[in-house]
Design a protein around this motif. Structure first.
Motif, short mmCIF file in Angstrom:
data_model
loop_
_atom_site.label_atom_id
_atom_site.label_comp_id
_atom_site.label_asym_id
_atom_site.label_seq_id
_atom_site.Cartn_x
_atom_site.Cartn_y
_atom_site.Cartn_z
N GLU A 90 11.93 -22.62 138.75
CA GLU A 90 10.50 -22.75 138.98
C GLU A 90 9.87 -21.48 139.56
O GLU A 90 8.67 -21.26 139.40
N SER A 91 10.64 -20.66 140.27
CA SER A 91 10.06 -19.43 140.83
C SER A 91 11.03 -18.27 140.63
O SER A 91 12.23 -18.41 140.85
N ASP A 142 -0.12 -27.99 136.11
CA ASP A 142 0.26 -28.33 137.48
C ASP A 142 -0.38 -27.34 138.46
O ASP A 142 -0.41 -26.13 138.19
N GLU A 143 -0.86 -27.84 139.58
CA GLU A 143 -1.55 -26.97 140.55
C GLU A 143 -0.61 -25.94 141.17
O GLU A 143 -1.07 -24.94 141.73
N ARG A 144 0.69 -26.15 141.05
CA ARG A 144 1.64 -25.17 141.60
C ARG A 144 1.80 -23.95 140.71
O ARG A 144 2.30 -22.91 141.16
N TYR A 145 1.42 -24.06 139.45
CA TYR A 145 1.57 -22.93 138.51
C TYR A 145 0.80 -21.71 139.00
O TYR A 145 -0.36 -21.80 139.40
N VAL A 158 5.51 -18.80 139.22
CA VAL A 158 5.81 -20.15 139.69
C VAL A 158 5.44 -21.09 138.54
O VAL A 158 4.26 -21.25 138.21
#
Length: 546
Positions: A90-91, A142-145, A158
């Motif tokens: 993911e990161s 996704d808000e984490r992107y 991310v």
């Protein structure tokens, strides 16, 4: 348990990580929430410090101990992103040595052309998990992107995913089974696409849950999906069946609308590509073929109102040149009638009136020698095949495979009228038999023998594991998780003694509801009818860390 202390920058801070070994698997699970910069390792037994450090280096998905990766252009960058993506990291960070305006374009592009075009075109022949499959699995909504870079031109990615690495491995194991079940090996390319289209529509129930129902895993494992699931299933199954296919996206609604994100496919038959939307073909009244192998001029002919398909920018211009869409539907008029036609080499057949040679079926008039089928009277020797089984006792099938807990029925054919068949197994610990019904007990091979009092016949039974891989489920104390099995759960077992102190488990139909109570790791196995394994989970409960 090993305690690892991480130094974080910026600002300077420390966080404790826990490295836990999965029960009996040799797998290490690393619970992490923050990016690693430097690692300091402490253990009371200094003699094992070196070994522990080495183990940590192999299992931690961080780049702290490796030389930073670098790319000089977008193609090289896409290849590196692809590698991290296939591993569902993911990161990660990559130093970019090209023009940083390239990265600015990626950051500012709301159409995600870099991922949907450049990353999608990275296709490693050794795997089916990259290319379109990977691009469709990345969850950029996704808000984490995020994509960013620092003053040293190190780009930080991310990227959340709709599907975990373990779920992807589950899909890898299921795809060959699905294609074997469909029997695609003996089909023309058209028939393959038709069979896969119907399977996808029958398998998936449309569920409006973008977070949990946008992957191929959710479709295959749970039978639930959104358009993303329909399209990614079509892509993966077609490609592995040998039919060129692409995953495409855009809007499925009023022209110009950006509120109706949608996904569908293009499929190649011959030298042309055709549009296909399995989602819109999966109607409340059953499967339709309104959007099956259509051309650019008639893809939306069945759409109501101003609803239509509009491709995103990533699938225009160069993409359109590389994958030219046919103007009209494949074999116009055939789709709605659902007729299976063998295309042979699948060369592109424009509706050619040349089928006037279907006049040649007049020579089927010459089958006046269908009078010769009177020699089908000679197949009176086909009466003789009946004496063949009269000579000896036989079992069908003579070889078979069965999973542990599942059954297989064998049939004995005896030449003796009213014969009583007795059944025995060479090893009841591997497979048992009663009245011809074989039940798999444990891994191995057993010989099943049938006797009619005069003759005996045998069948070889191989008992295999169910093939279900344990799913890793991390939880914090107080969390509640729903674990979904492959069928209605009859009962479940937990390997560890004293597990009730770690979690509370409730059985509800196809699901187990687990509530985490105290830190610990437990392995749960769900069973269905005939003790068939329906699912297995490694539940890892930890204290919430702040």
């Amino acid at each position: 348990m090993i305690h690892v202390f991480l130094q974080l920058t910026p600002p300077l801070a420390f966080a404790e990580y826990k490295l836990m070994q999965g029960r009996g698997t040799g797998t290490f699970f690393v619970r992490h929430r923050i990016k690693l910069r430097r690692v300091y390792m402490f253990n009371r037994k200094a003699g094992v410090a070196a070994a522990l450090t080495a183990a940590l280096l192999f299992v931690m998905p961080f780049e702290a101990f490796a030389k930073a990766e670098s790319a000089s252009n977008l193609t090289e960058l896409a290849k590196l992103v692809n590698q991290h993506g296939v591993n569902r990291e993911e990161s990660f960070e990559i130093k970019y040595k090209g023009d940083m305006s390239d990265i600015d374009t990626i950051i500012e592009d709301s159409d995600f052309v870099f991922f949907e075009r450049t990353v999608e075109m990275v296709d490693d022949p050794s795997t089916h998990e990259d290319a379109d499959y990977l691009a469709a699995t990345m969850n950029m909504s996704d808000e984490r992107y995020s994509v960013s870079y620092n003053e040293k031109n190190v780009v930080s990615f991310v990227i959340p995913y709709f599907e975990t690495r373990q779920q992807a491995q589950y899909v890898n194991g299921e795809v060959p089974k699905i294609l074997e079940e469909l029997g695609v090996d003996q089909m023309s390319n058209y028939d393959k696409v038709k069979a896969i289209h119907d399977w996808v529509c029958n398998k998936i129930t449309y569920v409006d849950d973008a977070t949990n129902c946008s992957s191929m895993y959710s479709a295959v494992h749970d039978g639930k999906g959104l358009c993303n699931s329909y399209a990614i299933c079509m892509y993966r199954l077609c490609v592995e069946a040998g039919v060129p296919c692409k995953f495409v996206g855009g809007q499925g609604g009023p022209e110009g609308s950006r509120d109706a994100a949608h996904a569908w496919n293009i499929v190649a038959l011959g030298d042309k590509w055709y549009l296909l939307d399995a989602t819109w073909d999966d109607g409340d009244d059953g499967i339709s073929y309104d959007y099956f192998l259509k051309g650019s001029s008639d893809f939306d002919a069945a759409s109501e109102g101003d609803n239509k398909h509009t491709l995103e920018r990533a699938y225009l211009e160069d993409f359109a040149k590389e994958f030219p869409i046919a103007t009209t539907a494949f074999k116009e008029g055939m789709n709605d009638e659902n007729v299976t036609v063998k295309i042979g080499s699948d060369d592109y057949p424009e509706p050619d009136p040349t089928p006037t040679p279907t006049v040649t079926p007049t020579p089927t008039v010459t089958p006046t020698p269908t009078v010769t089928p009177t020699p089908t009277v000679t197949p009176t020797p086909t009466v003789t095949p009946t004496p063949v089984p009269v000579d000896t006792l036989t079992i069908t099938p003579s070889t078979a495979e069965v999973f542990i807990g599942e059954t297989k029925t064998l049939t004995a054919n005896s030449p003796l009228d009213g014969a009583t068949i007795t059944w025995t197994s060479s090893d009841d610990s591997v497979a048992t038999v009663k009245d011809g019904v074989v039940t798999g007990v444990s891994l191995g091979t057993a010989t099943i023998t049938a006797s009619d009092g005069k003759d005996t016949a045998t069948a070889t039974i191989t008992v295999k594991d169910s093939g279900i891989e344990p799913e890793y489920v991390p939880m914090y104390v107080g969390d509640k998780e729903k674990l979904t099995a492959d069928g209605k759960i009859k009962y479940y077992e937990v390997d560890e003694e004293g597990w009730k102190k770690i979690a509370k488990i409730q059985k509800k139909g196809k699901r187990l509801v687990v509530k985490a109570k105290n830190p610990g790791i437990i392995t749960i196995t769900a069973y269905g009818k005939n003790d068939v394994v329906l699912g297995q989970w490694v539940v890892d409960v930890a204290e919430e860390e702040f």
